[in-house]
Design a protein around this motif. Structure first.
Motif, mmCIF file in Angstrom:
data_model
loop_
_atom_site.group_PDB
_atom_site.id
_atom_site.type_symbol
_atom_site.label_atom_id
_atom_site.label_comp_id
_atom_site.label_asym_id
_atom_site.label_seq_id
_atom_site.Cartn_x
_atom_site.Cartn_y
_atom_site.Cartn_z
ATOM 1 N N MET A 261 27.950 -20.757 83.806
ATOM 2 C CA MET A 261 27.999 -19.658 84.776
ATOM 3 C C MET A 261 29.363 -19.662 85.438
ATOM 4 O O MET A 261 29.987 -20.720 85.603
ATOM 5 C CB MET A 261 26.938 -19.808 85.854
ATOM 6 N N THR B 250 32.128 -17.173 90.359
ATOM 7 C CA THR B 250 32.714 -15.962 90.959
ATOM 8 C C THR B 250 32.226 -15.734 92.384
ATOM 9 O O THR B 250 32.709 -14.840 93.064
ATOM 10 C CB THR B 250 32.420 -14.689 90.130
ATOM 11 N N GLY C 214 18.764 -13.905 90.096
ATOM 12 C CA GLY C 214 18.844 -13.539 88.676
ATOM 13 C C GLY C 214 19.421 -14.675 87.846
ATOM 14 O O GLY C 214 18.903 -15.006 86.779
ATOM 15 N N GLY D 224 16.847 -16.087 85.271
ATOM 16 C CA GLY D 224 17.233 -15.723 83.907
ATOM 17 C C GLY D 224 17.934 -16.840 83.150
ATOM 18 O O GLY D 224 17.850 -16.916 81.926
ATOM 19 N N LYS E 104 33.113 -3.432 83.730
ATOM 20 C CA LYS E 104 33.897 -4.115 84.764
ATOM 21 C C LYS E 104 35.292 -3.510 84.892
ATOM 22 O O LYS E 104 35.813 -3.383 86.003
ATOM 23 C CB LYS E 104 33.980 -5.625 84.486
ATOM 24 N N PRO F 125 21.209 -20.444 75.793
ATOM 25 C CA PRO F 125 20.311 -19.748 76.716
ATOM 26 C C PRO F 125 21.093 -18.892 77.711
ATOM 27 O O PRO F 125 21.905 -19.403 78.481
ATOM 28 C CB PRO F 125 19.586 -20.894 77.450
ATOM 29 N N VAL F 126 20.848 -17.578 77.681
ATOM 30 C CA VAL F 126 21.561 -16.641 78.564
ATOM 31 C C VAL F 126 20.627 -15.506 78.974
ATOM 32 O O VAL F 126 19.531 -15.355 78.440
ATOM 33 C CB VAL F 126 22.787 -16.000 77.855
ATOM 34 N N GLY F 127 21.109 -14.689 79.897
ATOM 35 C CA GLY F 127 20.406 -13.473 80.271
ATOM 36 C C GLY F 127 20.727 -12.348 79.308
ATOM 37 O O GLY F 127 21.635 -12.455 78.465
ATOM 38 N N GLN G 62 24.223 -10.921 78.265
ATOM 39 C CA GLN G 62 25.147 -11.657 77.393
ATOM 40 C C GLN G 62 24.825 -11.485 75.904
ATOM 41 O O GLN G 62 25.489 -12.081 75.056
ATOM 42 C CB GLN G 62 25.134 -13.152 77.745
ATOM 43 N N VAL H 71 12.210 -12.538 81.666
ATOM 44 C CA VAL H 71 12.994 -12.858 82.864
ATOM 45 C C VAL H 71 14.499 -12.646 82.668
ATOM 46 O O VAL H 71 15.301 -13.007 83.515
ATOM 47 C CB VAL H 71 12.760 -14.329 83.296
ATOM 48 N N ALA H 72 14.871 -12.037 81.540
ATOM 49 C CA ALA H 72 16.287 -11.987 81.169
ATOM 50 C C ALA H 72 17.089 -10.961 81.951
ATOM 51 O O ALA H 72 18.320 -10.930 81.868
ATOM 52 C CB ALA H 72 16.430 -11.723 79.675
ATOM 53 N N LYS H 73 16.409 -10.099 82.702
ATOM 54 C CA LYS H 73 17.169 -9.116 83.469
ATOM 55 C C LYS H 73 16.496 -8.845 84.811
ATOM 56 O O LYS H 73 15.655 -7.968 84.925
ATOM 57 C CB LYS H 73 17.332 -7.825 82.658
ATOM 58 N N LYS I 264 21.491 -4.524 87.008
ATOM 59 C CA LYS I 264 21.160 -5.944 87.143
ATOM 60 C C LYS I 264 21.713 -6.549 88.419
ATOM 61 O O LYS I 264 22.761 -6.150 88.918
ATOM 62 C CB LYS I 264 21.648 -6.727 85.928
ATOM 63 N N SER J 94 23.825 -8.946 90.356
ATOM 64 C CA SER J 94 25.103 -9.478 89.897
ATOM 65 C C SER J 94 25.862 -10.136 91.028
ATOM 66 O O SER J 94 25.798 -9.663 92.153
ATOM 67 C CB SER J 94 25.968 -8.327 89.371
ATOM 68 N N LYS J 95 26.614 -11.199 90.696
ATOM 69 C CA LYS J 95 27.451 -11.817 91.722
ATOM 70 C C LYS J 95 28.493 -10.840 92.208
ATOM 71 O O LYS J 95 28.835 -10.799 93.374
ATOM 72 C CB LYS J 95 28.146 -13.057 91.165
ATOM 73 N N SER J 96 29.022 -10.053 91.296
ATOM 74 C CA SER J 96 30.134 -9.180 91.652
ATOM 75 C C SER J 96 29.679 -7.748 91.949
ATOM 76 O O SER J 96 30.493 -6.845 91.992
ATOM 77 C CB SER J 96 31.170 -9.185 90.522
HETATM 78 P P1 ATP Z 1 29.417 -11.690 87.520
HETATM 79 O O1 ATP Z 1 28.993 -10.455 88.271
HETATM 80 O O2 ATP Z 1 30.580 -12.405 88.138
HETATM 81 O O3 ATP Z 1 29.570 -11.449 86.045
HETATM 82 P P2 ATP Z 1 26.771 -12.702 87.084
HETATM 83 O O4 ATP Z 1 25.797 -12.529 88.179
HETATM 84 O O5 ATP Z 1 26.675 -11.745 85.936
HETATM 85 O O6 ATP Z 1 28.214 -12.714 87.726
HETATM 86 P P3 ATP Z 1 27.426 -14.864 85.316
HETATM 87 O O7 ATP Z 1 28.080 -16.117 85.785
HETATM 88 O O8 ATP Z 1 28.263 -13.852 84.628
HETATM 89 O O9 ATP Z 1 26.673 -14.190 86.568
HETATM 90 O O10 ATP Z 1 26.206 -15.225 84.374
HETATM 91 C C1 ATP Z 1 25.561 -16.497 84.409
HETATM 92 C C2 ATP Z 1 24.250 -16.433 83.658
HETATM 93 O O11 ATP Z 1 23.277 -15.714 84.427
HETATM 94 C C3 ATP Z 1 24.324 -15.708 82.308
HETATM 95 O O12 ATP Z 1 23.505 -16.388 81.399
HETATM 96 C C4 ATP Z 1 23.753 -14.358 82.607
HETATM 97 O O13 ATP Z 1 23.186 -13.752 81.465
HETATM 98 C C5 ATP Z 1 22.691 -14.693 83.630
HETATM 99 N N1 ATP Z 1 22.405 -13.568 84.514
HETATM 100 C C6 ATP Z 1 23.287 -12.931 85.307
HETATM 101 N N2 ATP Z 1 22.699 -11.959 86.003
HETATM 102 C C7 ATP Z 1 21.382 -11.987 85.644
HETATM 103 C C8 ATP Z 1 20.232 -11.211 86.028
HETATM 104 N N3 ATP Z 1 20.342 -10.224 86.912
HETATM 105 N N4 ATP Z 1 19.042 -11.509 85.467
HETATM 106 C C9 ATP Z 1 18.927 -12.511 84.563
HETATM 107 N N5 ATP Z 1 19.971 -13.282 84.159
HETATM 108 C C10 ATP Z 1 21.184 -13.019 84.692
#
Ligand code: ATP
Ligand code: MG
Length: 335
Positions: free
Chosen positions: A8, A11, A18, A22, A112, A145-147, A150, A184-186, A196, A198-200
């Motif tokens: 991860m 950021t 999430g 996820g 982005k 393993p990712v959301g 990805q 739980v992937a989204k 979704k 999101s951190k950003s």
């Molecule tokens: P950024 O906005 O900076 O891209 P992010 O919230 O997408 O941050 P990442 O560090 O890019 O977080 O992703 C880390 C992991 O969390 C990845 O496996 C991603 O698929 C998963 N993930 C991110 N957002 C979600 C979400 N809303 N639901 C489920 N999984 C998530």
């Protein structure tokens, strides 16, 4: 044993729900059956040009949250991406195997970069998926393993691995499978259930941060966007009821309860009841999580030691894989 890799970005100083539901909780479930490498991908975070002091702090905080979630640094390798130089070395080899148009089709880049404008968008953001492919191929990882977001990057990684095997001979790269747990992937943004969490994400009002004051999480949940169904139907139906379905997914994940059972309990009772109980459940999850994270953050020297040990172990795996790639690509060995 099959190897898994995931990471991860630091950021933000906090991960969100999430990321936990996820990704992190899947990592924890998998660490018993696989040799796992879990990485804080700080080089990826550089793509959005963070403040240096803040990045360092966020990197430690991200690692502390992995530990707080239950990553066991004895069983799994926990490390920081920039501590293993081979990531960027392999990324160069892979960038010379990636089509410009192929990289240009990545929807995350399109989203982005559209937000940042062409002058604000770095070349690093464009080549991000290539670095991600390097992260994975560098460890011959078989599973990632990712959301859901990805998935496309994972496809690119697989394409690259297959391309290397065709061009440089079988056994050059392991073709990894994505591990995406559909249910739980989204996790969606609480204010905008069509995008979704999101951190950003701008504003962040619809985000539940793992390290923020639980009172804010309560507020975010209580003000979550739902729908105007006057019969207050509660059921898992992402197409018709995206807001409610998202709340149910979160409820089920933090309590380990069956989603339909939860839905039945709140059906027709008014959304307020669901939100109040969900808020309680989330707080009950956040409080011990934060206590654990704070223990790790209170001793940065020990945290750095854990990360240094992880980097040593990661380098041991990465070195021979990078040597193999250099040899296959035809680079002259040092002697
Ligand atoms: P950024 O906005 O900076 O891209 P992010 O919230 O997408 O941050 P990442 O560090 O890019 O977080 O992703 C880390 C992991 O969390 C990845 O496996 C991603 O698929 C998963 N993930 C991110 N957002 C979600 C979400 N809303 N639901 C489920 N999984 C998530
Ligand atoms: Mg992301």
């Amino acid at each position: 044993r099959k190897r898994i890799f995931s990471g991860m970005q630091p950021t933000d100083g906090s991960l969100h729900l999430g990321n936990y539901i996820g990704a992190l909780s899947q990592w924890i479930a998998l660490q018993d059956s696989y040799d796992a490498l879990y990485c804080v991908v700080d080089l990826h975070a550089l793509t959005v040009n963070p403040d240096p002091a803040q990045l360092r702090e966020r990197t430690r905080r991200t690692a502390a949250q992995y530990l707080a979630g239950g990553i066991d640094p004895e069983r799994s390798i926990l490390f920081v991406q920039s501590h293993v130089a081979a990531h960027t070395e392999l990324a160069w080899l892979l960038s010379c195997q990636t089509g410009f148009g192929e990289a240009g089709r990545m929807t995350q880049f399109k989203d982005k970069s559209a937000k940042q404008g062409s002058e604000g968008t770095t070349v690093g953001l464009f080549t991000y998926p290539v670095l991600m492919a390097a992260d994975i191929l560098l460890y011959d990882a078989g599973l990632v393993p990712v959301g859901e977001d990805q998935r496309q990057h994972l496809e690119l990684t697989r394409d690259l691995a297959e391309r290397l095997n065709t061009r440089f001979g079988e056994g050059t790269a392991v073709v990894p499978d994505a591990h995406i747990v559909k249910a739980v992937a989204k996790i969606q943004d609480l204010q905008d259930p069509s995008s979704k969490m999101s951190k950003s994400s701008a504003g962040g009002k619809g985000v539940v941060w793992l390290l923020e004051d639980p009172k804010k999480a309560v507020k975010a949940i209580k003000s979550a966007v739902t729908d105007a169904d006057e019969s207050y139907g509660v059921r898992f139906d992402p197409a018709e009821k995206p807001g409610i379905s998202n709340l149910l997914t979160i409820f089920s994940a933090v309590t380990d309860r069956d989603i339909d059972e939860i839905a039945k309990e709140y059906d027709g009772r008014g959304y307020g009841y669901l939100k109040v109980d969900l808020a309680d459940a989330v707080v009950a999850f956040l409080e011990p999580f934060q206590a654990r994270a704070n223990t790790y953050l209170a001793d940065p020297a020990e945290l750095d030691r854990v990360l240094a040990d992880g980097a040593d172990r990661a380098r041991t795996i990465a070195r021979p894989v990078l040597d193999r790639m250099y040899e296959r690509f035809g680079l002259l060995p040092v002697r």
